[in-house]
Each structure stands twice: as C-alpha cells, then as structure tokens.
Scaffold this motif. Structure first.
Motif, mmCIF file in Angstrom:
data_model
loop_
_atom_site.group_PDB
_atom_site.id
_atom_site.type_symbol
_atom_site.label_atom_id
_atom_site.label_comp_id
_atom_site.label_asym_id
_atom_site.label_seq_id
_atom_site.Cartn_x
_atom_site.Cartn_y
_atom_site.Cartn_z
ATOM 1 N N VAL A 270 -7.908 -10.959 -3.729
ATOM 2 C CA VAL A 270 -7.454 -11.133 -5.091
ATOM 3 C C VAL A 270 -7.320 -9.844 -5.584
ATOM 4 O O VAL A 270 -6.222 -9.463 -6.154
ATOM 5 N N ASP A 271 -8.457 -9.067 -5.599
ATOM 6 C CA ASP A 271 -8.579 -7.864 -6.348
ATOM 7 C C ASP A 271 -7.739 -6.688 -5.603
ATOM 8 O O ASP A 271 -7.386 -5.771 -6.366
ATOM 9 N N GLY A 272 -7.589 -6.809 -4.382
ATOM 10 C CA GLY A 272 -6.963 -5.813 -3.563
ATOM 11 C C GLY A 272 -5.493 -5.978 -3.394
ATOM 12 O O GLY A 272 -4.695 -5.717 -4.047
ATOM 13 N N VAL A 273 -5.084 -6.948 -2.367
ATOM 14 C CA VAL A 273 -3.742 -7.350 -2.183
ATOM 15 C C VAL A 273 -3.120 -7.902 -3.230
ATOM 16 O O VAL A 273 -1.882 -7.167 -3.645
ATOM 17 N N PHE A 274 -3.447 -9.020 -3.766
ATOM 18 C CA PHE A 274 -2.907 -9.824 -4.799
ATOM 19 C C PHE A 274 -2.530 -8.872 -6.098
ATOM 20 O O PHE A 274 -1.388 -8.839 -6.449
ATOM 21 N N ASP A 275 -3.588 -8.401 -6.628
ATOM 22 C CA ASP A 275 -3.403 -7.349 -7.862
ATOM 23 C C ASP A 275 -2.540 -6.147 -7.640
ATOM 24 O O ASP A 275 -1.610 -6.009 -8.363
ATOM 25 N N GLY A 276 -2.599 -5.627 -6.543
ATOM 26 C CA GLY A 276 -1.522 -4.577 -6.395
ATOM 27 C C GLY A 276 -0.280 -5.002 -6.029
ATOM 28 O O GLY A 276 0.763 -4.418 -6.703
ATOM 29 N N LEU A 277 -0.088 -5.946 -5.392
ATOM 30 C CA LEU A 277 1.298 -6.463 -5.070
ATOM 31 C C LEU A 277 2.176 -7.030 -5.986
ATOM 32 O O LEU A 277 3.132 -6.938 -6.401
ATOM 33 N N SER A 278 1.257 -7.767 -7.090
ATOM 34 C CA SER A 278 1.696 -8.709 -8.230
ATOM 35 C C SER A 278 2.298 -7.700 -9.314
ATOM 36 O O SER A 278 3.209 -7.724 -9.889
ATOM 37 N N VAL A 449 2.172 -3.387 0.660
ATOM 38 C CA VAL A 449 0.910 -4.055 0.838
ATOM 39 C C VAL A 449 -0.077 -2.985 1.797
ATOM 40 O O VAL A 449 -1.550 -3.020 1.673
ATOM 41 N N ILE A 450 0.254 -2.263 2.749
ATOM 42 C CA ILE A 450 -0.601 -1.584 3.580
ATOM 43 C C ILE A 450 -1.026 -0.455 2.590
ATOM 44 O O ILE A 450 -2.293 -0.124 2.458
ATOM 45 N N GLY A 451 -0.366 -0.002 1.574
ATOM 46 C CA GLY A 451 -0.657 1.018 0.697
ATOM 47 C C GLY A 451 -1.941 0.433 -0.060
ATOM 48 O O GLY A 451 -2.942 1.250 -0.328
ATOM 49 N N VAL A 452 -1.742 -0.608 -0.635
ATOM 50 C CA VAL A 452 -2.646 -1.245 -1.703
ATOM 51 C C VAL A 452 -4.076 -1.563 -0.789
ATOM 52 O O VAL A 452 -5.149 -1.454 -1.495
ATOM 53 N N VAL A 453 -3.952 -1.893 0.196
ATOM 54 C CA VAL A 453 -5.140 -2.483 0.869
ATOM 55 C C VAL A 453 -6.070 -1.186 1.404
ATOM 56 O O VAL A 453 -7.215 -1.195 1.174
#
Length: 588
Positions: A270-278, A449-453
């Motif tokens: 939620v705080d990593g993948v989704f927030d960054g990607l959204s 995705v890789i970057g925000v993770v």
C-alpha cells in the motif's frame, strides 16, 4: 512470411501510410528525417501474412548520409517480395529519380503517389497509365492522411507479392542519381502537368506572419504557452478524477484486503508500490492530452518553420536549424532525438547537437514539473513556471553549444524543405497521444515499480527511524543545502538517474503520501524558490540511463558520453546555486 519495405524521401508521408495500412503507431511528424529506426508490423494481406517495414527517408540509393545508409544496408541485405515506394505527388519533378534508380535495379516495385489531394488542389495533373508504363510498375494515387486509395493500393500490393518470389537487390549496381536527372525531367514533362504559377494559398499567407523576422519568435512563444494553458485547463480536471478513483481503490479495496496482512507486507504493497505507482499514473490524462496537442503542432508543419526561423541563431552556436528540430524532438524523449541526429551529415555538428539534446525538457521531466508547479504555485503562475522551464531548457542547450562550438566546427550548408501547412487527422492525433500514454504505462509497470520498491526498502531498512535513505540523505546534505534542496529528496534524484519517471513515485514513498497529500507535504518542506531550484536541477542534471546509452551508441565515444554526464551534473549544481542564492539575496 512475405516482406514489404516502405521506401521514400523524407516528408512524403511514409510513416503515415505505414500507420494507415498496419494500424500501427509509428510516430509521424511534418518535418524531414524523423523516422530513424525501423518500424515493423505484421498484417494479413490477401491470404498471406506480410511483414511491413518502414525505412528511414532516403534521397538517393547511392548517398552517404548515415540515415540513408540504414536504408541502403537494409535493402542490400534483405530479400524482399515488394518495395512500396512513396512519392509526394506535388514534388515529382525531384522525386522520380528514386523510382528510376529502383527500376534500374529490377526491384519488385509499386509506387504510391501520396498527397494526391494536395496535388489536385494545386492543379497538378498526372497521367498514371503513361507513368506506370514508362516505369514498368503499378502507380497509384493515394492520400495516406485521409485513406483515399489505400484499399486499392493494398489490392495492387497483394497482386504484386503473389506473383513475385523474394528478391535481393544489389545497390552496388545502382546508377548515380545525377546521371538520371535528364530521364527524370523527360518523365515529368511527358506525364505531369502543372500550372506555370501556383496559387499562393493559405501557406503563403500564414508564413507572412509565422516567418516574420520580428513577429515569428513571439508567435512561437505564444503558441507554446497556449499549449501549456490548454493542457492545464483540460488535463487537471481529468487528473483529479483519476486521483479520486485511485484513492477510492486504495481506501475501499486495497487497505481492506490487506488489513489482516503482516505490517511489513501491507506497508510494502500500500505505502510502497501503490502510493508510488498511483502518483505517477495520475499523469496519464495530462500526458495523453499534451502529446495530442503536440501532434497538432508537429503535423501541421509548424515546427519546420521554427527550425527555419532559428537557423540564423543556431549557426552562431555551431549548429543549424536541424539541431533546433532535434531539440524540439527531445521534448518528447531525448532518445529518439539523439537517434535523429543521423540526418546531420557533418560529424562535428552532429556531436555538438548530441551534447545539447539531453537538456531538452522530455516528457519524463514534464511529469515532475507538472506536479510540483501545480502543488506549489497558483493556477495563474503554474503555466508560466512550466513555460519558463521549457525556455530554460532551450537556453541551456544553446549555451552548451555556444560554449563548446570551438571544438566542433562545422561548414556543412543547411537546407530544409518547408512543407505546406496541413490539418492533422484526428486519428493520427489520437494515436500519438495513445502511443505516448501506453508507452508510459508499460514503463510504469516495470521500471517505475522497481524504482519505488527499492526506494521503499531504503526508507524502511534497517528501520524507518534509521534507514539507509536517511544515511544517503545525510551524505548528500552538504552538497544539496547550498542549492535549497532538502536532503531527503536526494533519494528521488538518485533514482531519477535510472528513469526520470521514478522521481515522483520516489517522492510519494519517501513522504509516505500520495496525490493531494503528497502535494500538501511538499508545500510544507519546499517554498517556491527551493521548489524551482529542485526543478532546475532535475532539468539539467544527469540524463536517464536510456539517454546515456543512446548517446554512447550514436556517438561511438565513451569519452564524449562521460563528458556529457559529468558536465550536466556540474552545470545543474552551478545553475541551481546561482538561482537559489541569488533569489535569497534578493529577499525571496
């Protein structure tokens, strides 16, 4: 599988015809030399599967320009069932020579006279049957822009490939173009008639204003500003709708579904993948709209005029009008702009242009600036902020050329054909915007995705209070403080080296906020001066990995590529330092 190559001089509508036949999204624009890579698509033609290849524009089968050599190498090495030669029906007095060269080689040939609607309006009359008999191949009138005659062209192409076996032509046997000019003139005299004096038409009327020595440049600035204003006026409401949809999905779906998960995994998703990607995905409407509007300007023929107007200034910088066109191309992406320098035949001028291109404000940087200008400036100020960054990118590029021109002196003359103004087709406008947005989504699904993770992991290990990102931020603090950039933003800048699209996602992860909450957070830690300094640094510092790789490949020089990286990083810090410290000294 059958194989057909599209061949033609620059600005004949070759890529438009490719898109019309295949339904593809190869980029088209109304200036010479845009297609610099091989676009390929498979279609069902008759009962056979056919691979169609759109080759770079070529003036001469025996020419020596690098972009011409790409086409020459392909034709020389690839067995083909047919060559579809695309000619501009309004310029046959200087384009039939290419047909004569291919005829002399015995190539399986079909000729499409594109822009036949423009030829008709200009009073040009063409004896198709006579021209086809003289050239020994089918000749058809078409309008790739409107689709007129394309169905008949596909039928003729099907008949040609059904009756021929694959054939490989030998360009070493091609006659020199200058030996064919008399035959070209004879063909033109026999089979083409045109008025002695062509009507001035709307192009000449518009050019009185667009190419005016005093008004031309202000009109260009006004045009770009209107584009940004329209992007904001229409795109921001669409962006808000998308933000609302993503926020609903996060609150009502994702958080509910992960409520029973271990904190690490729920936070990761939620705080990593989704927030960054959204945060990144909310820019899809603006990207789509921006490039639709850019397609209108490009396809109309306006950018060719811009190159013509700027040639005098560019010559003083060691480049020419083509260099300005490449800088304009860099507004979309620096990578194809670097590849586009192949149309510059002088090596020194080409290398100088390549050093200037990475400072063009590409679409990836645009996302950062759209977000920050909208978050930290008023609706009236934001378009001006964005426009200033666009012109800053041009001035930085030109300043780089001026600084380095002594080492890259060129004497090559500049020639650029100004095509008539054309009304862009809605389908092509949509395909341009759709192609850019789809490419962005593909990038978001992988690199971003890789970057925000990775940013989330750095921000949470060994623990959120003493994380690796905090250590990195502390290391960069002495360097970034003098230019007004918060140390925590160093992580976003670091991952921006991989892909500038990652920067916004990284900011969302670092702040633990997305969308409006992220905008509010940044407004608390960045004032307008420090925000602009951050944007200026992001505009100028090291380009993305793809751009560096393209420069290495196109220049064939590790030294030049290394210099470009170091120079851009140092220049970014110096410019941001001058701006930030100067603004503070003036009391801002």
């Amino acid at each position: 599988m059958k194989r057909v190559a599209l061949v033609g001089m620059p600005n004949t509508g070759k890529s438009t015809l490719f898109n019309r036949i295949t339904g593809g999204t190869a980029r088209t624009a109304n200036w010479p030399g845009l297609t610099v890579e091989l676009a390929s698509s498979r279609i069902l033609l008759g009962g056979a599967m056919v691979q169609m290849i759109d080759l770079p524009g070529i003036y001469d089968l025996t020419g020596g320009a690098e972009d011409e050599r790409i086409t020459q190498t392909f034709l020389n090495q690839t067995p083909l069932d047919a060559i579809l030669l695309v000619l501009n029906a309004t310029q046959l007095d200087r384009q039939l020579v290419l047909a004569l060269q291919l005829k002399a080689l015995g190539a399986p040939l079909i000729i499409a006279l594109n822009m036949s609607d423009e030829a008709k309006q200009a009073g040009v009359q063409i004896n198709l049957a006579g021209l086809a008999e003289a050239l020994g191949c089918p000749v058809l009138k078409i309008s790739a822009k409107h689709g007129n005659g394309v169905a008949e062209l596909k039928d003729a192409l099907n008949r040609l490939i059904s009756s021929h076996t694959p054939q490989q032509i030998q360009l070493s046997h091609a006659p020199e173009s200058h030996t064919l000019h008399r035959a070209e003139a004879q063909l033109y005299t026999r089979f083409i008639q045109r008025p002695a004096i062509l009507p001035a038409g709307p192009t000449a009327l518009l050019d009185r204003w667009v190419l005016h020595p005093l008004l031309g440049l202000p009109l260009f600035v006004l045009m770009m500003f209107f584009l940004f204003q329209l992007t904001y006026a229409i795109g921001v409401p669409l962006q808000d709708l998308m933000k609302g949809g993503l926020e609903w999905f996060k609150t009502d779906i994702l958080q509910t579904a992960t409520a029973s998960w271990p904190p690490f995994w729920s936070g990761f998703l939620v705080d990593g993948v989704f927030d960054g990607l959204s945060t990144v995905l909310t820019f899809i409407p603006i990207i789509f709209l921006f490039f639709c509007l850019m397609a209108i300007i490009e396809d109309s023929g306006y950018f060719s005029r811009a190159a013509f107007m700027m040639d005098g200034l560019m010559a003083r910088l060691g480049m020419d009008g083509r260099g300005f066109v490449m800088l304009m191309m860099g507004f979309g992406c620096n990578v194809p702009a670097l590849m586009g320098t192949r149309v510059i035949r002088d090596k020194k001028a080409r290398l100088l242009t390549m050093l200037a291109i990475p400072f063009s404000l590409c679409s990836a940087r645009l996302q950062i600036f759209l977000f920050l200008s909208g978050a930290l400036f008023s609706p009236l100020q934001a378009p001006w902020v964005l426009l200033s960054l666009y012109f800053a990118s041009i001035f930085i590029s030109m300043g780089t050329a001026l600084l380095l021109r002594g080492r890259f002196k060129s004497t090559e003359p500049f020639t650029l054909e100004l095509p008539p103004y054309r009304f862009p087709v809605l389908r092509q406008i949509f395909l341009r915007g759709w192609g850019e947005a789809a490419g962005f989504v593909r990038l978001a699904s992988t690199m971003i995705v890789i970057g925000v993770v990775l940013v989330w992991l750095l921000s949470n290990y060994p623990n959120p209070q003493h994380s690796y990102s905090a250590m990195i931020a502390g290391f960069f603090q002495p360097v970034l403080s003098p230019i007004g950039i918060q140390a925590e933003l160093s992580i976003a800048l670091m991952f921006g080296f991989v892909a500038k699209e990652v920067v916004l996602g990284a900011l969302a992860v670092i702040a633990g906020q997305d969308g409006p909450a992220l905008a509010h957070h940044l407004a608390q830690v960045l004032d307008p001066v420090s925000a602009y300094s951050f944007m200026l640094f992001s505009l100028t510092y090291v380009p993305c990995v793809s751009t560096i790789a393209a420069m290495r490949k196109e220049s064939n020089s590790v030294a030049l590529t290394t210099f470009s990286v170091v120079y851009s990083l140092v220049l970014a810090w110096v410019l941001s330092f001058i701006f930030y410290q100067g603004a503070r000294a003036l009391g801002f």
